[in-house]
Design an enzyme around this catalytic site. Structure first.
Site, PDB file in Angstrom:
ATOM      1  N   ASP A  19      -9.526 -10.028   8.312  1.00  0.00           N
ATOM      2  CA  ASP A  19      -9.012  -8.667   8.093  1.00  0.00           C
ATOM      3  C   ASP A  19     -10.019  -7.563   8.390  1.00  0.00           C
ATOM      4  O   ASP A  19      -9.640  -6.520   8.898  1.00  0.00           O
ATOM      5  CB  ASP A  19      -8.522  -8.524   6.646  1.00  0.00           C
ATOM      6  CG  ASP A  19      -7.579  -7.342   6.452  1.00  0.00           C
ATOM      7  OD1 ASP A  19      -6.632  -7.214   7.241  1.00  0.00           O
ATOM      8  OD2 ASP A  19      -7.790  -6.554   5.516  1.00  0.00           O
ATOM      9  N   TYR A  34      -1.314  -3.296  -6.907  1.00  0.00           N
ATOM     10  CA  TYR A  34      -1.058  -4.194  -5.776  1.00  0.00           C
ATOM     11  C   TYR A  34      -2.087  -4.079  -4.647  1.00  0.00           C
ATOM     12  O   TYR A  34      -2.418  -2.983  -4.192  1.00  0.00           O
ATOM     13  CB  TYR A  34       0.332  -3.926  -5.186  1.00  0.00           C
ATOM     14  CG  TYR A  34       0.891  -5.116  -4.434  1.00  0.00           C
ATOM     15  CD1 TYR A  34       1.662  -6.063  -5.090  1.00  0.00           C
ATOM     16  CD2 TYR A  34       0.609  -5.308  -3.086  1.00  0.00           C
ATOM     17  CE1 TYR A  34       2.155  -7.175  -4.410  1.00  0.00           C
ATOM     18  CE2 TYR A  34       1.098  -6.414  -2.402  1.00  0.00           C
ATOM     19  CZ  TYR A  34       1.875  -7.347  -3.073  1.00  0.00           C
ATOM     20  OH  TYR A  34       2.360  -8.443  -2.399  1.00  0.00           O
ATOM     21  N   SER A  68      -1.558  -3.787  10.162  1.00  0.00           N
ATOM     22  CA  SER A  68      -1.156  -4.622   9.037  1.00  0.00           C
ATOM     23  C   SER A  68       0.077  -5.457   9.380  1.00  0.00           C
ATOM     24  O   SER A  68       1.030  -4.940   9.970  1.00  0.00           O
ATOM     25  CB  SER A  68      -0.858  -3.733   7.837  1.00  0.00           C
ATOM     26  OG  SER A  68      -1.999  -2.956   7.544  1.00  0.00           O
ATOM     27  N   ARG A  94       2.345 -12.138  -0.795  1.00  0.00           N
ATOM     28  CA  ARG A  94       1.034 -12.544  -0.270  1.00  0.00           C
ATOM     29  C   ARG A  94       0.439 -13.706  -1.037  1.00  0.00           C
ATOM     30  O   ARG A  94       0.820 -13.987  -2.170  1.00  0.00           O
ATOM     31  CB  ARG A  94       0.070 -11.355  -0.349  1.00  0.00           C
ATOM     32  CG  ARG A  94       0.544 -10.137   0.470  1.00  0.00           C
ATOM     33  CD  ARG A  94      -0.521  -9.567   1.326  1.00  0.00           C
ATOM     34  NE  ARG A  94      -0.003  -8.555   2.232  1.00  0.00           N
ATOM     35  CZ  ARG A  94      -0.585  -8.262   3.399  1.00  0.00           C
ATOM     36  NH1 ARG A  94      -1.670  -8.897   3.787  1.00  0.00           N
ATOM     37  NH2 ARG A  94      -0.088  -7.319   4.179  1.00  0.00           N
ATOM     38  N   ARG A 127       0.836  -1.201   0.000  1.00  0.00           N
ATOM     39  CA  ARG A 127       0.000   0.000   0.000  1.00  0.00           C
ATOM     40  C   ARG A 127       0.872   1.254   0.000  1.00  0.00           C
ATOM     41  O   ARG A 127       1.962   1.264   0.554  1.00  0.00           O
ATOM     42  CB  ARG A 127      -0.906   0.025   1.232  1.00  0.00           C
ATOM     43  CG  ARG A 127      -2.121  -0.894   1.115  1.00  0.00           C
ATOM     44  CD  ARG A 127      -3.045  -0.771   2.299  1.00  0.00           C
ATOM     45  NE  ARG A 127      -2.411  -1.237   3.513  1.00  0.00           N
ATOM     46  CZ  ARG A 127      -1.897  -0.462   4.450  1.00  0.00           C
ATOM     47  NH1 ARG A 127      -1.994   0.859   4.349  1.00  0.00           N
ATOM     48  NH2 ARG A 127      -1.325  -0.965   5.508  1.00  0.00           N
ATOM     49  N   HIS A 145     -10.891  -2.738  11.125  1.00  0.00           N
ATOM     50  CA  HIS A 145      -9.786  -3.569  10.624  1.00  0.00           C
ATOM     51  C   HIS A 145      -9.591  -4.733  11.595  1.00  0.00           C
ATOM     52  O   HIS A 145      -8.632  -4.775  12.349  1.00  0.00           O
ATOM     53  CB  HIS A 145      -8.522  -2.694  10.542  1.00  0.00           C
ATOM     54  CG  HIS A 145      -7.378  -3.306   9.798  1.00  0.00           C
ATOM     55  ND1 HIS A 145      -6.071  -2.891   9.977  1.00  0.00           N
ATOM     56  CD2 HIS A 145      -7.318  -4.276   8.856  1.00  0.00           C
ATOM     57  CE1 HIS A 145      -5.270  -3.580   9.182  1.00  0.00           C
ATOM     58  NE2 HIS A 145      -6.001  -4.430   8.502  1.00  0.00           N
ATOM     59  N   CYS A 147       0.434  -7.777  11.589  1.00  0.00           N
ATOM     60  CA  CYS A 147       0.645  -7.943  13.032  1.00  0.00           C
ATOM     61  C   CYS A 147      -0.144  -9.099  13.618  1.00  0.00           C
ATOM     62  O   CYS A 147      -0.373  -9.145  14.827  1.00  0.00           O
ATOM     63  CB  CYS A 147       0.329  -6.650  13.766  1.00  0.00           C
ATOM     64  SG  CYS A 147       1.517  -5.350  13.410  1.00  0.00           S
ATOM     65  N   LYS A 157      -9.643  -2.283   1.447  1.00  0.00           N
ATOM     66  CA  LYS A 157      -9.436  -1.148   2.351  1.00  0.00           C
ATOM     67  C   LYS A 157     -10.216   0.092   1.914  1.00  0.00           C
ATOM     68  O   LYS A 157     -10.750   0.817   2.754  1.00  0.00           O
ATOM     69  CB  LYS A 157      -7.956  -0.807   2.440  1.00  0.00           C
ATOM     70  CG  LYS A 157      -7.054  -1.981   2.770  1.00  0.00           C
ATOM     71  CD  LYS A 157      -7.383  -2.580   4.105  1.00  0.00           C
ATOM     72  CE  LYS A 157      -6.497  -3.800   4.323  1.00  0.00           C
ATOM     73  NZ  LYS A 157      -6.406  -4.231   5.687  1.00  0.00           N
TER      74      LYS A 157
HETATM   75  P1  GTP Z   1      -2.539  -7.824   7.134  1.00  0.00           P
HETATM   76  O1  GTP Z   1      -3.008  -8.839   6.163  1.00  0.00           O
HETATM   77  O2  GTP Z   1      -1.442  -6.964   6.590  1.00  0.00           O
HETATM   78  O3  GTP Z   1      -3.638  -6.984   7.690  1.00  0.00           O
HETATM   79  O4  GTP Z   1      -1.765  -8.604   8.314  1.00  0.00           O
HETATM   80  P2  GTP Z   1      -2.252  -9.560   9.520  1.00  0.00           P
HETATM   81  O5  GTP Z   1      -2.595  -8.726  10.699  1.00  0.00           O
HETATM   82  O6  GTP Z   1      -3.273 -10.524   9.048  1.00  0.00           O
HETATM   83  O7  GTP Z   1      -0.885 -10.327   9.893  1.00  0.00           O
HETATM   84  P3  GTP Z   1      -0.501 -11.876   9.767  1.00  0.00           P
HETATM   85  O8  GTP Z   1      -1.355 -12.766  10.616  1.00  0.00           O
HETATM   86  O9  GTP Z   1      -0.388 -12.219   8.339  1.00  0.00           O
HETATM   87  O10 GTP Z   1       0.953 -11.879  10.420  1.00  0.00           O
HETATM   88  C1  GTP Z   1       2.025 -11.163   9.888  1.00  0.00           C
HETATM   89  C2  GTP Z   1       3.333 -11.657  10.412  1.00  0.00           C
HETATM   90  O11 GTP Z   1       3.326 -11.702  11.836  1.00  0.00           O
HETATM   91  C3  GTP Z   1       3.661 -13.082   9.942  1.00  0.00           C
HETATM   92  O12 GTP Z   1       4.992 -13.126   9.528  1.00  0.00           O
HETATM   93  C4  GTP Z   1       3.444 -13.920  11.161  1.00  0.00           C
HETATM   94  O13 GTP Z   1       4.281 -15.048  11.188  1.00  0.00           O
HETATM   95  C5  GTP Z   1       3.735 -12.973  12.317  1.00  0.00           C
HETATM   96  N1  GTP Z   1       2.922 -13.339  13.512  1.00  0.00           N
HETATM   97  C6  GTP Z   1       1.586 -13.530  13.547  1.00  0.00           C
HETATM   98  N2  GTP Z   1       1.167 -13.909  14.778  1.00  0.00           N
HETATM   99  C7  GTP Z   1       2.269 -13.945  15.555  1.00  0.00           C
HETATM  100  C8  GTP Z   1       2.499 -14.275  16.946  1.00  0.00           C
HETATM  101  O14 GTP Z   1       1.594 -14.611  17.718  1.00  0.00           O
HETATM  102  N3  GTP Z   1       3.793 -14.185  17.372  1.00  0.00           N
HETATM  103  C9  GTP Z   1       4.818 -13.815  16.543  1.00  0.00           C
HETATM  104  N4  GTP Z   1       6.038 -13.767  17.050  1.00  0.00           N
HETATM  105  N5  GTP Z   1       4.646 -13.527  15.232  1.00  0.00           N
HETATM  106  C10 GTP Z   1       3.394 -13.583  14.758  1.00  0.00           C
HETATM  107  C1  SPV Z   2      -3.043  -4.509   5.094  1.00  0.00           C
HETATM  108  O1  SPV Z   2      -2.073  -3.830   4.715  1.00  0.00           O
HETATM  109  O2  SPV Z   2      -3.615  -4.300   6.190  1.00  0.00           O
HETATM  110  C2  SPV Z   2      -3.552  -5.616   4.263  1.00  0.00           C
HETATM  111  C3  SPV Z   2      -2.987  -5.782   2.923  1.00  0.00           C
HETATM  112  O3  SPV Z   2      -4.442  -6.337   4.684  1.00  0.00           O
HETATM  113  S1  SPV Z   2      -3.702  -4.723   1.772  1.00  0.00           S
HETATM  114  O4  SPV Z   2      -4.885  -5.389   1.205  1.00  0.00           O
HETATM  115  O5  SPV Z   2      -2.734  -4.492   0.700  1.00  0.00           O
HETATM  116  O6  SPV Z   2      -4.111  -3.492   2.372  1.00  0.00           O
HETATM  117 MN    MN Z   3      -5.093  -5.731   6.811  1.00  0.00          MN
END
Ligand code: GTP
Ligand code: SPV
Ligand code: MN
Length: 650
Positions: free
Chosen positions: A292, A216, A267, A404, A74, A245, A269, A225
């Site tokens: 999400d 992207y 994001s 992704r 983004r 979110h 996290c 979003k």
């Molecule tokens: P967006 O799609 O961008 O909104 O992200 P998201 O909030 O869905 O994050 P996602 O679950 O994909 O996690 C992103 C990164 O954080 C990955 O590399 C995970 O491995 C890491 N991660 C997720 N949960 C944990 C956790 O409980 N502990 C740790 N150490 N890392 C974590």
């Molecule tokens: C985020 O950045 O929080 C995402 C990926 O979930 S995107 O759809 O590119 O915003």
């Molecule tokens: Mn997101």
């Protein structure tokens, strides 16, 4: 010039006709949403060198795309909220006068689809026909966007039929901004290469989305979003509901009691991971509704009811492994689009921390060869025989950090099908939420879990959220902590102060405020001085969810501290605390992450205060018009800030 097709719905016709005339595509295709059409587009992209078909044996129905180096996440710096008054966009958003912006962007759109096909995508955000669901029409010149939208939303004829002759929808226009001259060969990832030529623009008052120059993720899949958060948050404020979110999950205790939990983390996290987590705690079952975005509506009983407006997962690839998130890996076993990951010689994919040994040789996200690392079979480097240290020092990764997978939700083995379809107890209400979690990536200070003392205190916690910036956004601040209220900083469709006030209003206007969800702040990311995670995270997070359920039931006492209610370490269930190093709870560390770091918190609270000062109406040409209370951090939140500050000083 292409002829605008006929549409039963006059507003759809007008929207398509307007952009046909301005963008002058070679042809127009209205997306029907069939499987055949989806795979025909994928195969057409393979022929044009824009997709690589993966092994039919290992990844049936799967394709790999590699984006242009300038177009990997983004672009918050080029994202605009164009309300009439600047103050209504607020201090956290980029703003431009809507008339000016439209003029400027129309210039960019002129002839931008020359040599390309214009696709018209009818899509639904939510199960078609559900009372909470909203609809959109996205016009795009990107076939990549079409097939991703097919996975991420419900698309095609069924939506068009539902819209009927006069159904309303959010009109969206998207172009990659790369017209083709006669006979000019297309590139693998067309886009506007200069960042200042990209625009992600929301017109909240018109309810329109205009996107230009990027292909992207959230820049281009406009249902996500732009619509489901930025435009929807404004609609929600005006209509008394919430667009957040947040993931949505269903948790079932060993006693078969069901809980629904949402969680707002910034994001990259941990939302996707928590949404489909495999609980370490015996007897607990977790199911996924969304990973999400959540739309929440107050019910007549005072509870908040949620649906997931999406239809798939646009998940972060690196870090997704059988240890961390087996259900995500299963979700992308078939019919998935991968973007910016490594291609292996056997037509499969690979990424860092996938928990699978790297192939001897592969093709990295930029399309260059990459090779297994000399001293770590789980890493790859740009040259043969490189050591882990050398690769790290170069800052090289073979899969982009924001690479992704776009996977259909129905692939998820633990999908809560009723909840996903917006059904609770046979009614299309969405699911009633028992707990809301906020969180962020915080290496220090913030405890593992902290319970709000009231709704207002919970809103304060959300407003005070901070997190390290991740690769989900193109930024020079990756790794630095920034304030990210309610994980919505990049997604507010209006003034952040008015958004806080709207959260407070949810209590004031509730039919029974005692039924509102309890609010928690969690942090899975505390680190030791030498940079190791203090909490194993992932499946072990079920231990925290259990404590939350016990609190909801009034079954455990909490440690009442100046910052909120923390668990006593003895109340965190450590059953089945076995496994590989780094994947178990260290009881000593647990004690530490459940202790209030008073000095750290004093600094934290000062930073929150500073962020509030910034949110309070900045001087703008509208300031005189703004009343004394609107567009300012609500007094009730300032009061919590003062109370916590005073309690910490004691
Ligand atoms: P967006 O799609 O961008 O909104 O992200 P998201 O909030 O869905 O994050 P996602 O679950 O994909 O996690 C992103 C990164 O954080 C990955 O590399 C995970 O491995 C890491 N991660 C997720 N949960 C944990 C956790 O409980 N502990 C740790 N150490 N890392 C974590
Ligand atoms: C985020 O950045 O929080 C995402 C990926 O979930 S995107 O759809 O590119 O915003
Ligand atoms: Mn997101």
């Amino acid at each position: 010039m292409a002829k605008t097709p006929k549409f039963a719905n006059a507003k759809v016709f007008a929207w398509v006709d307007k952009w046909n005339k301005l963008c002058t595509p070679d042809s127009i295709v209205v997306v029907k949403g069939t499987k055949k059409e989806h795979f025909d587009i994928c195969e057409m992209m393979v022929k044009k060198g824009q997709f690589i078909k993966l092994s039919a044996k290992k990844r049936p129905g799967c394709y790999l795309a590699r984006s242009h180096e300038s177009d990997v996440a983004r672009v918050e710096g080029r994202t605009f909220i164009c309300s009439k008054r600047e103050i209504d966009a607020g201090p956290t958003n980029h703003w431009m006068d809507p008339v000016e912006m439209k003029k400027k962007m129309e210039k960019a759109y002129k002839g931008c689809m020359k040599g390309r096909t214009m696709y018209v995508i009818p899509f639904a955000m939510g199960p078609i026909g559900n009372p909470i669901t909203q609809y959109g029409i996205e016009i795009t010149d990107s076939p990549y966007v079409v097939v991703n939208m097919n996975i991420m939303t419900r698309t095609g004829d069924a939506v068009m039929k539902h819209l009927g002759k006069d159904g309303s929808f959010i009109p969206c226009i998207h172009s990659v901004g790369a017209p083709l001259k006669k006979g000019q060969k297309d590139v693998a990832w067309p886009c506007a290469k200069k960042i200042e030529d990209k625009y992600i623009t929301q017109f909240p008052e018109d309810g329109e989305i205009w996107s230009f120059g990027s292909g992207y993720g959230g820049n281009a899949l406009l249902g996500k979003k732009c619509f489901a958060l930025r435009i929807a948050s404004k609609l929600a404020k005006d209509q008394g509901w919430m667009a957040e979110h947040m993931l949505i999950l269903t948790l079932t205790s060993p006693e078969k009691k069901q809980y629904h939990v949402t969680a707002a983390f910034p994001s990259a996290c941990g939302k996707t991971n928590l949404a489909m987590m495999l609980p370490k705690l015996p007897g607990w079952k977790l199911q996924t509704i969304g990973d999400d975005i959540a739309w929440l509506k107050p019910g007549a009983d005072g509870r908040l009811y949620a649906i997931n407006p999406e239809n798939g997962f646009f998940g972060v690839a690196p870090g997704t492994s059988n240890d961390s998130n087996p259900n995500a890996l299963k979700s992308c076993k078939k019919d998935t689009i991968f973007t910016n990951v490594v291609l292996t010689p056997d037509g499969d994919i690979w990424w860092e921390d996938m928990g699978i040994k790297a192939p001897k040789e592969g093709i990295d996200w930029k399309g260059n060869p990459c090779y297994v690392c000399a001293d770590d079979p789980y890493r790859m480097g740009p040259k043969p025989g490189m050591t882990k240290k050398e690769i790290k020092e170069m800052g090289y990764v073979a899969a982009h950090k924001n690479s992704r997978f776009t996977a259909p939700a129905v692939n998820c083995p633990v999908l809560d099908k009723d909840g996903f379809n917006g059904i609770f107890k046979k009614k299309p209400t969405g699911v009633p939420i028992d707990a809301i979690l906020f969180g962020g990536r915080r290496p220090s200070t913030i405890p593992l879990v902290n319970e709000a003392k009231s709704w207002t205190h919970g809103v304060f916690m959300g407003s005070a959220a901070g997190s390290e910036v991740t690769a989900a956004v193109i930024s020079d601040q990756i790794g630095q902590v920034r304030r990210d209220p309610m994980a919505m900083l990049p997604f507010f469709g209006y003034n952040v102060c008015d958004y806080f006030q709207h959260w407070l209003e949810m209590e004031r206007t509730s039919a029974d405020a005692t039924k509102l969800p309890k609010i928690y702040f969690v942090n899975w990311f505390r680190k030791t001085a030498d940079g190791k995670f203090m909490w194993p995270g992932f499946g072990d997070n079920s231990r925290v969810l259990k404590w939350i359920c016990q609190r909801i039931e009034g079954q455990v006492k909490a440690n009442e501290t100046p910052i909120g209610n923390l668990p006593f370490a003895k109340d965190i269930d450590l059953a089945n605390n076995e496994g590989r190093e780094g994947f178990t709870v260290d009881p000593k560390m647990l004690k530490e992450i459940l202790t209030v770091d008073v000095e750290g918190w004093k600094k934290e609270i000062a930073t929150v205060g500073a962020s509030y000062d910034e949110y309070d109406a900045k001087p703008s040409k509208d300031s005189k018009e703004a009343s004394k209370t609107a567009h300012r951090v609500p007094k009730a939140l300032r009061q919590v800030l003062a109370d916590v500050t005073a309690a910490l000083a004691k």
